[in-house]
Design an enzyme around this catalytic site. Structure first.
Site, mmCIF file in Angstrom:
data_model
loop_
_atom_site.group_PDB
_atom_site.id
_atom_site.type_symbol
_atom_site.label_atom_id
_atom_site.label_comp_id
_atom_site.label_asym_id
_atom_site.label_seq_id
_atom_site.Cartn_x
_atom_site.Cartn_y
_atom_site.Cartn_z
ATOM 1 N N GLN A 57 18.957 -35.169 22.249
ATOM 2 C CA GLN A 57 18.351 -34.725 23.408
ATOM 3 C C GLN A 57 19.018 -34.685 24.750
ATOM 4 O OE1 GLN A 57 14.069 -35.859 25.084
ATOM 5 N NE2 GLN A 57 15.566 -37.339 25.794
ATOM 6 N N TYR A 65 16.787 -52.498 16.807
ATOM 7 C CA TYR A 65 17.371 -51.573 17.880
ATOM 8 C C TYR A 65 17.908 -52.267 19.009
ATOM 9 C CZ TYR A 65 17.525 -47.514 21.127
ATOM 10 O OH TYR A 65 17.814 -46.903 22.025
ATOM 11 N N GLU A 68 14.617 -51.055 26.043
ATOM 12 C CA GLU A 68 13.931 -51.821 24.866
ATOM 13 C C GLU A 68 14.934 -53.262 24.808
ATOM 14 O OE1 GLU A 68 12.237 -51.954 21.643
ATOM 15 O OE2 GLU A 68 11.033 -50.392 23.209
ATOM 16 N N ARG A 98 12.734 -33.382 22.873
ATOM 17 C CA ARG A 98 12.609 -34.757 22.282
ATOM 18 C C ARG A 98 12.227 -34.634 21.019
ATOM 19 N NH1 ARG A 98 13.718 -40.057 22.677
ATOM 20 N NH2 ARG A 98 12.112 -41.064 23.676
ATOM 21 N N LEU A 126 26.473 -41.543 23.890
ATOM 22 C CA LEU A 126 24.878 -41.460 23.791
ATOM 23 C C LEU A 126 24.671 -41.455 22.205
ATOM 24 C CD1 LEU A 126 24.547 -38.443 26.082
ATOM 25 C CD2 LEU A 126 24.757 -40.717 26.714
ATOM 26 N N HIS A 162 12.755 -41.504 28.360
ATOM 27 C CA HIS A 162 12.912 -40.193 28.786
ATOM 28 C C HIS A 162 12.725 -39.185 27.878
ATOM 29 C CE1 HIS A 162 16.900 -41.749 28.384
ATOM 30 N NE2 HIS A 162 17.195 -40.629 28.219
ATOM 31 N N LYS A 194 21.594 -52.584 20.905
ATOM 32 C CA LYS A 194 21.792 -52.104 22.061
ATOM 33 C C LYS A 194 22.373 -53.338 23.095
ATOM 34 C CE LYS A 194 21.472 -47.628 21.886
ATOM 35 N NZ LYS A 194 22.258 -46.357 22.491
ATOM 36 N N THR A 205 19.265 -49.320 27.310
ATOM 37 C CA THR A 205 17.925 -49.142 26.883
ATOM 38 C C THR A 205 16.885 -50.154 27.683
ATOM 39 O OG1 THR A 205 16.234 -48.657 25.271
ATOM 40 C CG2 THR A 205 18.229 -49.824 24.684
HETATM 41 P P1 NAP Z 1 18.609 -38.662 20.171
HETATM 42 O O1 NAP Z 1 17.929 -37.505 20.508
HETATM 43 O O2 NAP Z 1 18.057 -39.509 19.177
HETATM 44 O O3 NAP Z 1 20.108 -38.448 19.785
HETATM 45 C C1 NAP Z 1 20.921 -39.413 19.154
HETATM 46 C C2 NAP Z 1 22.359 -38.600 18.818
HETATM 47 O O4 NAP Z 1 23.062 -39.750 18.076
HETATM 48 C C3 NAP Z 1 22.533 -37.464 18.118
HETATM 49 O O5 NAP Z 1 23.079 -36.553 18.594
HETATM 50 C C4 NAP Z 1 22.507 -38.009 16.627
HETATM 51 O O6 NAP Z 1 23.350 -37.215 15.882
HETATM 52 C C5 NAP Z 1 23.620 -39.024 17.062
HETATM 53 N N1 NAP Z 1 24.040 -39.933 15.936
HETATM 54 C C6 NAP Z 1 23.117 -40.772 15.275
HETATM 55 N N2 NAP Z 1 23.814 -41.457 14.290
HETATM 56 C C7 NAP Z 1 25.111 -40.988 14.416
HETATM 57 C C8 NAP Z 1 26.450 -41.654 13.807
HETATM 58 N N3 NAP Z 1 26.347 -42.393 12.804
HETATM 59 N N4 NAP Z 1 27.491 -41.103 14.101
HETATM 60 C C9 NAP Z 1 27.469 -39.908 14.998
HETATM 61 N N5 NAP Z 1 26.375 -39.593 15.873
HETATM 62 C C10 NAP Z 1 25.251 -40.101 15.337
HETATM 63 O O7 NAP Z 1 18.723 -39.689 21.421
HETATM 64 P P2 NAP Z 1 18.528 -39.518 22.967
HETATM 65 O O8 NAP Z 1 16.996 -39.437 23.354
HETATM 66 O O9 NAP Z 1 19.269 -38.160 23.287
HETATM 67 O O10 NAP Z 1 19.020 -40.594 23.367
HETATM 68 C C11 NAP Z 1 20.461 -40.829 23.880
HETATM 69 C C12 NAP Z 1 21.066 -42.250 23.972
HETATM 70 O O11 NAP Z 1 20.388 -42.911 24.929
HETATM 71 C C13 NAP Z 1 20.754 -42.923 22.557
HETATM 72 O O12 NAP Z 1 21.885 -43.710 22.418
HETATM 73 C C14 NAP Z 1 19.642 -43.708 22.642
HETATM 74 O O13 NAP Z 1 19.504 -44.914 22.152
HETATM 75 C C15 NAP Z 1 19.701 -43.939 24.298
HETATM 76 N N6 NAP Z 1 18.457 -44.159 25.075
HETATM 77 C C16 NAP Z 1 17.440 -43.232 25.042
HETATM 78 C C17 NAP Z 1 16.379 -43.316 25.759
HETATM 79 C C18 NAP Z 1 15.411 -41.954 25.589
HETATM 80 O O14 NAP Z 1 14.142 -42.598 26.060
HETATM 81 N N7 NAP Z 1 15.559 -41.230 25.139
HETATM 82 C C19 NAP Z 1 16.168 -44.506 26.480
HETATM 83 C C20 NAP Z 1 17.001 -45.420 26.577
HETATM 84 C C21 NAP Z 1 18.488 -45.193 25.940
HETATM 85 P P3 NAP Z 1 22.191 -36.254 14.742
HETATM 86 O O15 NAP Z 1 21.729 -34.969 15.752
HETATM 87 O O16 NAP Z 1 23.347 -35.718 13.456
HETATM 88 O O17 NAP Z 1 21.047 -36.832 14.369
HETATM 89 O O1 G4F Z 2 8.147 -42.974 21.674
HETATM 90 P P1 G4F Z 2 8.575 -44.075 20.913
HETATM 91 O O2 G4F Z 2 9.006 -44.081 19.462
HETATM 92 O O3 G4F Z 2 9.533 -44.881 21.943
HETATM 93 P P2 G4F Z 2 10.119 -46.224 22.245
HETATM 94 O O4 G4F Z 2 9.930 -47.058 21.042
HETATM 95 O O5 G4F Z 2 9.668 -46.568 23.372
HETATM 96 O O6 G4F Z 2 11.719 -46.063 22.055
HETATM 97 C C1 G4F Z 2 12.307 -44.855 22.836
HETATM 98 O O7 G4F Z 2 12.448 -45.279 24.205
HETATM 99 C C2 G4F Z 2 13.547 -46.489 24.245
HETATM 100 C C3 G4F Z 2 13.790 -46.852 25.709
HETATM 101 O O8 G4F Z 2 12.621 -47.586 26.037
HETATM 102 C C4 G4F Z 2 14.876 -45.952 23.607
HETATM 103 F F1 G4F Z 2 15.800 -46.645 23.865
HETATM 104 C C5 G4F Z 2 14.625 -45.296 22.244
HETATM 105 O O9 G4F Z 2 15.813 -44.749 21.683
HETATM 106 C C6 G4F Z 2 13.714 -44.446 22.067
HETATM 107 O O10 G4F Z 2 14.143 -43.218 22.832
HETATM 108 O O11 G4F Z 2 7.211 -45.314 21.107
HETATM 109 C C7 G4F Z 2 6.618 -45.418 22.213
HETATM 110 C C8 G4F Z 2 5.569 -46.418 22.143
HETATM 111 C C9 G4F Z 2 5.838 -47.545 21.298
HETATM 112 O O12 G4F Z 2 5.023 -48.749 21.732
HETATM 113 C C10 G4F Z 2 5.003 -47.285 19.999
HETATM 114 O O13 G4F Z 2 4.512 -48.535 19.169
HETATM 115 O O14 G4F Z 2 4.427 -45.451 21.484
HETATM 116 C C11 G4F Z 2 3.888 -46.433 20.263
HETATM 117 N N1 G4F Z 2 3.461 -45.362 19.392
HETATM 118 C C12 G4F Z 2 2.182 -45.171 19.126
HETATM 119 N N2 G4F Z 2 1.750 -44.525 18.007
HETATM 120 C C13 G4F Z 2 3.966 -44.621 18.555
HETATM 121 C C14 G4F Z 2 3.126 -44.016 17.603
HETATM 122 N N3 G4F Z 2 5.505 -44.361 18.446
HETATM 123 C C15 G4F Z 2 5.768 -43.462 17.466
HETATM 124 N N4 G4F Z 2 7.025 -43.187 17.318
HETATM 125 N N5 G4F Z 2 4.969 -42.899 16.768
HETATM 126 C C16 G4F Z 2 3.640 -43.180 16.748
HETATM 127 O O15 G4F Z 2 2.628 -42.313 15.970
#
Ligand code: NAP
Ligand code: G4F
Length: 361
Positions: free
Chosen positions: A15, A159, A137, A194, A88, A189, A163, A135
């Protein structure tokens, strides 16, 4: 002389990676991305960037690599000599991290170590700035109402721990080797890009399928969990901005507002013309249609469309995340443009479009 702007993005197929690549290309960067080899296409989110010269301006390059493969990471950094590295890539699903903690740590923790050590090994300490995707988390359930850069960390998942390792490593390499290395501590985000197993997208896609008659019911886990949800497009800009500052600093990026999973469902249902009533408690809780704008052959008042399923609960859940982005507001002029309602609208319209139904339901 001005440094040539060359960015290397790990996690380019995800994403944030896809939004950041578009953003940097618009700014005139040469953008290099690392993608994993997979048996099926994993480049859907960057296909348009890769194909369309009006977007990529012939400045977009992909390299095969994996965060667990240090030699390749070093080789790519040596070849590309990036002025900015955005780390990322991650195994980013919290629930999954309980199932394969060793792999998650190898990717999320040692992956970061591999990049930072490459920077040192190649003598790029003064050349390559480094952004680490940290993050919220890492905070776990801190009892404070809202969390900032000074809040304490109590991660509750493999996780979160993986991190936190990278967070500290980034700080230590900044302080020890004078590398311009920063942590963006980003709260949740989301977007129309997503991953479909994260809760917001699961809800927008699931409810869209329900109104289109493609599915009867959506099964979810913890309805009471609260998150601070923003839009990824707003957040990638901050990732870039952190690397443009005079001094390397860590920042919390969040909206400062939160919503429960249940209220996110309510908002999405309302957007789709459905009023839900909630009944039962805990694992027996369910959402039933109290009112519907357009009753049709597959959806009517009284239908139960949301149920709780214990398989979606985690061994340990962070139930309450709310960010305090004051430092970013002040120093980076942070102001998210996309509200939660606009986010929901964009996600649902996109999901409806994907199932080829016009949006005016
Ligand atoms: P995402 O959509 O899950 O993207 C993760 C990326 O990492 C994908 O391109 C995935 O490749 C790649 N990846 C996974 N395992 C890998 C490996 N072994 N070697 C190389 N690449 C690998 O995550 P995102 O939402 O864009 O988030 C970007 C970063 O911000 C992540 O580090 C996440 O932990 C962090 N973050 C996200 C949020 C959020 O709410 N989105 C919040 C805080 C921090 P594939 O496409 O091949 O799976
Ligand atoms: O959408 P989630 O899986 O996101 P979560 O666990 O907050 O993690 C995401 O945000 C983090 C930043 O705070 C990133 F670092 C991380 O990489 C990822 O992008 O779950 C959000 C909440 C949780 O409390 C979970 O227990 O939603 C609750 N939930 C309830 N039902 C569910 C579900 N989550 C998922 N995935 N699926 C469910 O059915």
């Amino acid at each position: 002389m001005k440094k040539k702007k060359v960015a290397l993005i790990t996690g380019i197929t995800g994403q944030d990676g896809s939004y950041l690549a578009e953003f940097l290309l618009k700014k005139g960067y040469l953008v290099h991305g690392i993608k994993r080899k997979s048996s099926q296409f994993n480049t859907q989110l960057i296909e348009n960037i890769y194909e369309d010269p009006s977007i990529n301006n012939r400045k977009f390059f992909l390299h095969y690599g994996d965060m667990t493969d240090g030699l390749t990471i070093t080789k790519i950094i040596k070849k590309v000599r990036p002025s900015e590295i955005y780390n990322l890539a991650a195994q980013s699903h919290v629930a999954v991290s309980f199932q394969n903690p060793e792999y998650i740590s190898n990717v999320n923790s040692f992956g970061t170590l591999r990049i930072l050590e490459s920077i040192r090994l190649l003598g790029l300490e003064n050349h390559s700035k480094f952004y680490q995707a940290s993050t919220s988390e890492m905070f776990g359930d801190d009892k404070k109402k809202s969390l900032n850069e000074k809040s304490t960390f109590h991660p509750k998942s493999p996780y979160g721990i993986s991190k936190l390792y990278s967070y500290w490593l980034t700080k230590v390499y900044r302080e020890s080797y004078n590398i311009f290395a920063v942590n963006g501590i980003l709260f949740n985000h989301e977007s129309e890009r997503r991953g479909e197993t994260f809760i917001t997208r699961k809800i927008t896609k699931g409810l869209s399928e329900i109104v289109c008659g493609k599915r009867k019911c959506l099964y979810v886990g913890n309805l009471n969990s609260k998150r601070d949800w923003g839009h990824a497009e707003d957040y990638v800009k901050m990732q870039w901005l952190m690397l443009q500052q005079k001094n390397p600093k860590d920042y919390v990026i969040a909206t400062g507002k939160q919503l429960s999973v249940k209220n996110f469902i309510n908002k999405c249902s309302n957007y789709l013309g459905i009023k839900l009533n909630w009944h039962g408690k805990g694992l027996k809780e369910y959402g039933k249609i109290a009112k519907i704008k357009n009753e049709n052959s597959f959806l009517k008042k009284g239908d139960v469309i949301i149920k709780v399923d214990k398989r979606y609960f985690r061994p340990n859940d962070v139930e309450n995340l709310l960010g305090d982005p004051k430092k970013a507001v002040k120093e980076l002029n942070w102001k998210p443009k996309i509200s939660i309602d606009a986010l929901i609208k964009r996600m649902i319209n996109n999901d409806l479009k994907n199932i080829e139904i016009k949006k005016n339901v």
